[in-house]
Design a protein around this motif. Structure first.
Motif, PDB file in Angstrom:
ATOM      1  N   LEU A 185      50.459  34.424  31.987  1.00  0.00           N
ATOM      2  CA  LEU A 185      49.049  34.818  32.011  1.00  0.00           C
ATOM      3  C   LEU A 185      48.155  33.668  32.461  1.00  0.00           C
ATOM      4  O   LEU A 185      47.186  33.885  33.197  1.00  0.00           O
ATOM      5  CB  LEU A 185      48.632  35.351  30.644  1.00  0.00           C
ATOM      6  CG  LEU A 185      49.377  36.629  30.223  1.00  0.00           C
ATOM      7  CD1 LEU A 185      49.092  36.966  28.773  1.00  0.00           C
ATOM      8  CD2 LEU A 185      49.058  37.782  31.150  1.00  0.00           C
ATOM      9  N   ALA A 186      48.492  32.445  32.075  1.00  0.00           N
ATOM     10  CA  ALA A 186      47.719  31.286  32.530  1.00  0.00           C
ATOM     11  C   ALA A 186      47.840  31.129  34.043  1.00  0.00           C
ATOM     12  O   ALA A 186      46.850  30.863  34.732  1.00  0.00           O
ATOM     13  CB  ALA A 186      48.193  30.020  31.818  1.00  0.00           C
ATOM     14  N   TRP A 187      49.040  31.327  34.562  1.00  0.00           N
ATOM     15  CA  TRP A 187      49.252  31.225  36.005  1.00  0.00           C
ATOM     16  C   TRP A 187      48.460  32.300  36.745  1.00  0.00           C
ATOM     17  O   TRP A 187      47.807  32.024  37.758  1.00  0.00           O
ATOM     18  CB  TRP A 187      50.744  31.332  36.310  1.00  0.00           C
ATOM     19  CG  TRP A 187      51.055  31.354  37.776  1.00  0.00           C
ATOM     20  CD1 TRP A 187      50.940  30.320  38.666  1.00  0.00           C
ATOM     21  CD2 TRP A 187      51.505  32.479  38.528  1.00  0.00           C
ATOM     22  NE1 TRP A 187      51.309  30.738  39.930  1.00  0.00           N
ATOM     23  CE2 TRP A 187      51.663  32.066  39.870  1.00  0.00           C
ATOM     24  CE3 TRP A 187      51.798  33.793  38.190  1.00  0.00           C
ATOM     25  CZ2 TRP A 187      52.100  32.918  40.866  1.00  0.00           C
ATOM     26  CZ3 TRP A 187      52.241  34.645  39.196  1.00  0.00           C
ATOM     27  CH2 TRP A 187      52.384  34.206  40.512  1.00  0.00           C
ATOM     28  N   ILE A 188      48.490  33.528  36.249  1.00  0.00           N
ATOM     29  CA  ILE A 188      47.735  34.607  36.896  1.00  0.00           C
ATOM     30  C   ILE A 188      46.233  34.310  36.853  1.00  0.00           C
ATOM     31  O   ILE A 188      45.530  34.507  37.841  1.00  0.00           O
ATOM     32  CB  ILE A 188      48.071  35.970  36.253  1.00  0.00           C
ATOM     33  CG1 ILE A 188      49.516  36.339  36.593  1.00  0.00           C
ATOM     34  CG2 ILE A 188      47.103  37.054  36.715  1.00  0.00           C
ATOM     35  CD1 ILE A 188      50.053  37.524  35.842  1.00  0.00           C
ATOM     36  N   ASN A 189      45.758  33.823  35.729  1.00  0.00           N
ATOM     37  CA  ASN A 189      44.339  33.450  35.639  1.00  0.00           C
ATOM     38  C   ASN A 189      44.006  32.326  36.616  1.00  0.00           C
ATOM     39  O   ASN A 189      42.926  32.306  37.204  1.00  0.00           O
ATOM     40  CB  ASN A 189      43.977  33.057  34.209  1.00  0.00           C
ATOM     41  CG  ASN A 189      43.712  34.268  33.346  1.00  0.00           C
ATOM     42  OD1 ASN A 189      42.746  34.981  33.561  1.00  0.00           O
ATOM     43  ND2 ASN A 189      44.592  34.515  32.383  1.00  0.00           N
ATOM     44  N   GLU A 190      44.929  31.389  36.776  1.00  0.00           N
ATOM     45  CA  GLU A 190      44.707  30.285  37.709  1.00  0.00           C
ATOM     46  C   GLU A 190      44.651  30.787  39.144  1.00  0.00           C
ATOM     47  O   GLU A 190      43.756  30.398  39.903  1.00  0.00           O
ATOM     48  CB  GLU A 190      45.822  29.243  37.567  1.00  0.00           C
ATOM     49  CG  GLU A 190      45.647  28.049  38.476  1.00  0.00           C
ATOM     50  CD  GLU A 190      46.755  27.027  38.313  1.00  0.00           C
ATOM     51  OE1 GLU A 190      47.112  26.408  39.319  1.00  0.00           O
ATOM     52  OE2 GLU A 190      47.263  26.875  37.185  1.00  0.00           O
ATOM     53  N   ILE A 191      45.568  31.670  39.535  1.00  0.00           N
ATOM     54  CA  ILE A 191      45.525  32.129  40.923  1.00  0.00           C
ATOM     55  C   ILE A 191      44.343  33.066  41.165  1.00  0.00           C
ATOM     56  O   ILE A 191      43.926  33.241  42.305  1.00  0.00           O
ATOM     57  CB  ILE A 191      46.856  32.737  41.411  1.00  0.00           C
ATOM     58  CG1 ILE A 191      47.238  33.985  40.632  1.00  0.00           C
ATOM     59  CG2 ILE A 191      47.968  31.705  41.396  1.00  0.00           C
ATOM     60  CD1 ILE A 191      48.439  34.710  41.215  1.00  0.00           C
ATOM     61  N   ALA A 192      43.785  33.624  40.109  1.00  0.00           N
ATOM     62  CA  ALA A 192      42.574  34.423  40.277  1.00  0.00           C
ATOM     63  C   ALA A 192      41.409  33.546  40.740  1.00  0.00           C
ATOM     64  O   ALA A 192      40.515  34.017  41.441  1.00  0.00           O
ATOM     65  CB  ALA A 192      42.217  35.142  38.984  1.00  0.00           C
ATOM     66  N   THR A 193      41.444  32.259  40.394  1.00  0.00           N
ATOM     67  CA  THR A 193      40.373  31.359  40.837  1.00  0.00           C
ATOM     68  C   THR A 193      40.482  31.063  42.326  1.00  0.00           C
ATOM     69  O   THR A 193      39.514  30.609  42.930  1.00  0.00           O
ATOM     70  CB  THR A 193      40.386  30.025  40.051  1.00  0.00           C
ATOM     71  OG1 THR A 193      41.586  29.309  40.367  1.00  0.00           O
ATOM     72  CG2 THR A 193      40.280  30.265  38.556  1.00  0.00           C
ATOM     73  N   THR A 194      41.638  31.306  42.913  1.00  0.00           N
ATOM     74  CA  THR A 194      41.824  31.089  44.350  1.00  0.00           C
ATOM     75  C   THR A 194      41.621  32.371  45.145  1.00  0.00           C
ATOM     76  O   THR A 194      41.783  32.371  46.357  1.00  0.00           O
ATOM     77  CB  THR A 194      43.245  30.566  44.637  1.00  0.00           C
ATOM     78  OG1 THR A 194      44.185  31.588  44.304  1.00  0.00           O
ATOM     79  CG2 THR A 194      43.538  29.291  43.872  1.00  0.00           C
ATOM     80  N   GLU A 195      41.315  33.446  44.442  1.00  0.00           N
ATOM     81  CA  GLU A 195      41.052  34.758  45.015  1.00  0.00           C
ATOM     82  C   GLU A 195      42.286  35.453  45.580  1.00  0.00           C
ATOM     83  O   GLU A 195      42.174  36.432  46.310  1.00  0.00           O
ATOM     84  CB  GLU A 195      39.911  34.697  46.021  1.00  0.00           C
ATOM     85  CG  GLU A 195      38.620  34.237  45.349  1.00  0.00           C
ATOM     86  CD  GLU A 195      37.398  34.415  46.205  1.00  0.00           C
ATOM     87  OE1 GLU A 195      37.387  35.318  47.051  1.00  0.00           O
ATOM     88  OE2 GLU A 195      36.457  33.635  46.000  1.00  0.00           O
ATOM     89  N   PHE A 196      43.485  34.982  45.232  1.00  0.00           N
ATOM     90  CA  PHE A 196      44.689  35.735  45.557  1.00  0.00           C
ATOM     91  C   PHE A 196      44.807  36.943  44.637  1.00  0.00           C
ATOM     92  O   PHE A 196      45.457  37.926  44.971  1.00  0.00           O
ATOM     93  CB  PHE A 196      45.941  34.860  45.435  1.00  0.00           C
ATOM     94  CG  PHE A 196      46.153  33.964  46.619  1.00  0.00           C
ATOM     95  CD1 PHE A 196      46.648  34.491  47.801  1.00  0.00           C
ATOM     96  CD2 PHE A 196      45.852  32.624  46.552  1.00  0.00           C
ATOM     97  CE1 PHE A 196      46.849  33.671  48.905  1.00  0.00           C
ATOM     98  CE2 PHE A 196      46.059  31.803  47.646  1.00  0.00           C
ATOM     99  CZ  PHE A 196      46.550  32.329  48.824  1.00  0.00           C
ATOM    100  N   VAL A 197      44.199  36.845  43.471  1.00  0.00           N
ATOM    101  CA  VAL A 197      44.091  37.957  42.525  1.00  0.00           C
ATOM    102  C   VAL A 197      42.609  38.154  42.250  1.00  0.00           C
ATOM    103  O   VAL A 197      41.901  37.194  41.926  1.00  0.00           O
ATOM    104  CB  VAL A 197      44.836  37.650  41.194  1.00  0.00           C
ATOM    105  CG1 VAL A 197      44.580  38.739  40.176  1.00  0.00           C
ATOM    106  CG2 VAL A 197      46.322  37.471  41.439  1.00  0.00           C
TER     107      VAL A 197
END
Length: 182
Positions: free
Chosen positions: A143-155
């Motif tokens: 979940l931390a990884w998904i939240n992190e990639i959300a900051t890059t707009e991949f998610v």
């Protein structure tokens, strides 16, 4: 009330706490009027959740590919057992037949199922509740990884709100019931 698809591990080498969680979730379904949609296996957490569901009075639907039936891991005690040609067909039927989803700890297959329902919800192909039930801290790294990639707009950040993380069975079922009966 709802057909709840449960995604979880089928490994036979699991900690008893994981098996107990699956059994307890299964047992909680019947008294609340829910049924179980499972991957149709009789081993690991998958078998435990199905056994628990039947013990709690819930109807069980198992969906399993023929290749796993051939390995003799089918939950033949299921109230209904659908045998599919492959894993993709299994997943599609589980998604179609479920009103909501709960993900327990699991491996690549469990993650594949979680990401499929999450992705299709993100694309507005369904509005079914998705819950990760994580009482023992299995999923924080993911979940931390998904939240992190959300900051890059991949998610997309809106996608993060489509999954609810809970630590208790009651909270998971309460969320599903509230989502289905607003």
């Amino acid at each position: 009330m709802a057909a709840i698809g449960v995604f979880c591990a089928s490994s036979t080498r699991l900690a008893q706490t994981h098996l107990d969680l699956a059994t307890a979730l299964g047992k909680a379904l019947g008294p609340r009027g829910h049924s179980l949609v499972s991957g149709g296996g009789c081993v690991g957490m998958m078998g435990a959740v199905a056994d628990g569901a039947r013990a709690g009075g819930a109807h069980t639907l198992g969906v399993i590919p023929q290749s796993l039936v051939d390995l003799e891991v089918a939950d033949t005690a299921s109230d209904d057992l659908i045998v599919t040609t492959d894993m993709g067909a299994r997943k599609n039927i589980m998604i179609e037949r479920s009103d909501a989803f709960i993900t327990l700890p699991g491996g690549l297959g469990t993650l594949d199922e979680l990401f499929e329902v999450w992705t299709t919800a993100t694309l507005a192909l369904h509005t079914k509740p998705i819950v990760i039930l994580d009482p023992d801290g299995f999923y924080p790294g993911l979940l931390a990884w998904i939240n992190e990639i959300a900051t890059t707009e991949f998610v997309r950040t809106e996608a993060l709100a489509l999954v609810t993380v809970t630590t208790s069975i009651d909270a998971a079922l309460d969320h599903i019931e509230a989502s289905l009966n607003p």
